[in-house]
Design a protein around this motif. Sequence first.
Motif, PDB file in Angstrom:
ATOM      1  N   GLU B  62       0.855  -1.182   0.000  1.00 40.90           N
ATOM      2  CA  GLU B  62       0.000   0.000   0.000  1.00 40.90           C
ATOM      3  C   GLU B  62       0.893   1.234   0.000  1.00 40.90           C
ATOM      4  O   GLU B  62       2.093   1.148   0.239  1.00 40.90           O
ATOM      5  N   GLY B  63       0.277   2.362  -0.227  1.00 34.92           N
ATOM      6  CA  GLY B  63       0.979   3.629  -0.027  1.00 34.92           C
ATOM      7  C   GLY B  63       1.937   4.023  -1.137  1.00 34.92           C
ATOM      8  O   GLY B  63       2.614   5.042  -1.038  1.00 34.92           O
ATOM      9  N   SER B 153     -10.429   0.906 -16.590  1.00 37.04           N
ATOM     10  CA  SER B 153     -10.725   0.920 -15.161  1.00 37.04           C
ATOM     11  C   SER B 153     -10.129  -0.351 -14.550  1.00 37.04           C
ATOM     12  O   SER B 153      -8.936  -0.514 -14.598  1.00 37.04           O
ATOM     13  N   ASP B 255       9.287   2.523  -1.088  1.00 41.55           N
ATOM     14  CA  ASP B 255       8.264   3.553  -1.266  1.00 41.55           C
ATOM     15  C   ASP B 255       6.878   3.028  -0.925  1.00 41.55           C
ATOM     16  O   ASP B 255       5.904   3.772  -0.961  1.00 41.55           O
ATOM     17  N   VAL B 257       4.272   0.400   1.669  1.00 36.54           N
ATOM     18  CA  VAL B 257       4.108  -0.152   3.011  1.00 36.54           C
ATOM     19  C   VAL B 257       3.471  -1.532   2.858  1.00 36.54           C
ATOM     20  O   VAL B 257       2.494  -1.688   2.122  1.00 36.54           O
TER      21      VAL B 257
END
Lengths: 440, 405
Positions: B62-63, B153, B255, B257
């Motif tokens: 994530e992140g 999408s 970069d 998590v």
Amino acid sequence: MFAYYLDLALRSLKRNKVLTALMVLAIAVGIGASMTTLTVMHLLSGDPLPGRSGQIFYPQVDPYPTPDPRHQPWDMMDYRSATDLWSAHRADRQALVTGSALRLTAPGVNLPPLMVQMLATTSDFFPMFRVPFRYGNAWTAQDDASRARVVVISDALNRKLFGGANSVGRTLRLKDTDVRIVGVLAPWRPSPQFYDVAGGRFAGGDTSAFYSKPEDVFAPFASALEINDGGFQPFTCWQPPEEGVKLQNAPCVWVALWVQLDSAAKVADYRRFLAGYAQQQKALGRFAQADNTRMPGLMAWLDFNHVVPSDVRLQSWLALAFLLICLFNMVGLLLAKFLRRAGEIGVRRALGASHRAIFAQCLVEAGLIGLLGGVGGWLLTLVGLWLVRSQPVEYADLVHLDLSMFALTFVLAVAASLLAGLLPALRAARVAPALQLKAG
Amino acid sequence: MQIQPILAALRRHRLATLLIAMEIALACAVLCNAAFLIATRWQQARIHSGVDEASLAVLTLEGYDPAHAVDLNARVLAGLRAIPGLQSASVINAVPFGQHAGTAGITTDAAGQHFGGVVDFYAGGPGSFEALGVKVVAGQAPAPEAYQRPMHSFLPDDATVLVTSALADHLWPGGDPLGKEFWVGRFHFRVGGVLDHLMRQRGGEGGPATAEWSVFVPAPPGEQLVGRYLIRAKPAQLSGVLRDARAAMAKVAPDAVVDLANSQTVSDLREDYFRRDRTMSRLLLGVIAALLLVTALGIVGLASFWVQQRRRQIGVRRALGATRGDILRYFQTENFLIVTLGVLLGAAGAYAMNLALMQRFELSHLPAVYLLVAAVVLWSLGQLAVLGPALRAAAVPPVVATRSV
């Protein structure tokens, strides 16, 4: 007289220890099981905003562009409807709400980056929901308008990052943006986490997630949308969004609006305003259903979402059935106990005791058993709640025996045993003195 | 053994008889329904996910910045493939029992008039299909070039996909699903293969019948397919590989998590997924045990009372020639009759309770076999509980008859 009956009851209980123990155990187990589940029910189904929940409402409109009379409004709103309604400022207080996760680093704090939940909301959120502050304050309406880079953080995050010290004025890095802390909350644990509740009817009864802890970071709505651009998730979309289109313009619902309306007249006014807005949007061609607006109150919205997990409700039913079985059991045992003493009762009746006196004496004995069972039930309830707390569910940390439930344990125990004692006591009071004396 | 005198005696103790029968009836009703709930949940927890659970793990990041997705995917896959013991690493949007992704309503016509239901899409990059270990029963596994259709999408348009046989039976009952088409909005899909099993990520929204409404879509990793990686290793080495993979992320993807809750072996995710059901089953078992205990205590209490009350009569019967066995059997038969009455009442109660539960909770009709088992359990329990008092009754000496009380 009561003291005398109590003395008689104590003697009688001591005389037949096994039967007494059986009855006390039955009541204790029944009370323990039902009070454990009732306490969990009580904690989960309570009012998260006592004294205020009556004034809090959840407006809904239906942005579905296809005419469909069966269509219900979605659980959240699209960006445009929500912000239109919010910026009209027609309620006493109003707050937009939407959540997202993002990466947080704290400069000068030796911790790896962490993912936190951020609530994008507006300044009214804090006074409207009576959110307690430990340090600093909420941001202002001015900050909302100017998209200020400010945040309020939770007590838990403040402890984690700054050891619980006053961190107002310090800087956090959210994704790639530096933000200034303007407020730190005191511990705040609404049950359920009501302002995020949506989609409960699709959860298949597994709604324990509604009882998780509040977000760690609260940021002004417009600022948060810029800070975590692309990081927001839609609740649902009525058609697949085009590529490269921002969620703000996508055919998706993902923003909720909460309003506070202090009088019935204002509630009626707001309902009219909401209907008027839907009419206007239909005229503009954006909505297909103009009369499909809703505005449930907070508690009605929680009910609609079945916030109490179905397992908890099932457990409550089970526990009540169980208590009923324990009661039947107790009736049988009390009957045996009282009628076994028919001789003694006959003597008392012959010496002048009235029906009523025998009845009262038997009930005192039943009540005493109930009280003893209540003590056992209380201990078993504590064990039961400890077991619930050790489960990996979101509401585990909420579970405790408050004063009202503690009192209810004993009230329920005594009331149940008095009820169970009623029939056996009536039977005992009907014992004819002469017959027993003859037999003796 | 004559039943007549027993019935006559019970008629004189109507109230107590009825009470104990009611207690048994309630116990029977709760017992049946609790056992049925346990069985239902146990059945659900045995669902076959269709993938090689023991060999699979998932790693979730994530992140990160979605703009660097291609670079991140490349770094992570390279980093993972360097881990000893790893058999394969690929990009995927979701795994069974994991976080759900790619849920959408489908239609079986381009105009969107015929709604086919809400299904889960598994979008996987090259290698993910083979790693999952799902079984193709008709048609073919995705060809390598199938993974290159560009994403729109969260799904590639005009893709050739694989559906589960459960979904195929639902959409085209009786027909051959191969070559059939369906749509999500204006995105179009063609069925190129049928899978025997592939469970939806978080079970079905419409109950157990929809639990396997899944579609596998070959998709190119990139901005729309990033951050979740399917790891395959030998079952014995899997947890070690996953641990190394989590640790490696600090180096190859500083970069991002690691989302620890969603970086687990699929077996562990399964454990978590059914934890609520296991807790509930244990609780129900506890209730059943306590219930049987309380019922037994009630029987013991009342039977003891009756034995004591009838000491004289027992003495008389013994003096008139009844054996110990006769007395013992008298109380046993009496208990059997009471329990039978309770079970009969309880059968009605069990069905009433079942109907009430069906209204509030997702549950089906109570099969009759539960009643039968409950009856046998309660009969045995009654016989066990009455044995102590009955033996005491049998031990009453005939001489009691001659003594005045």
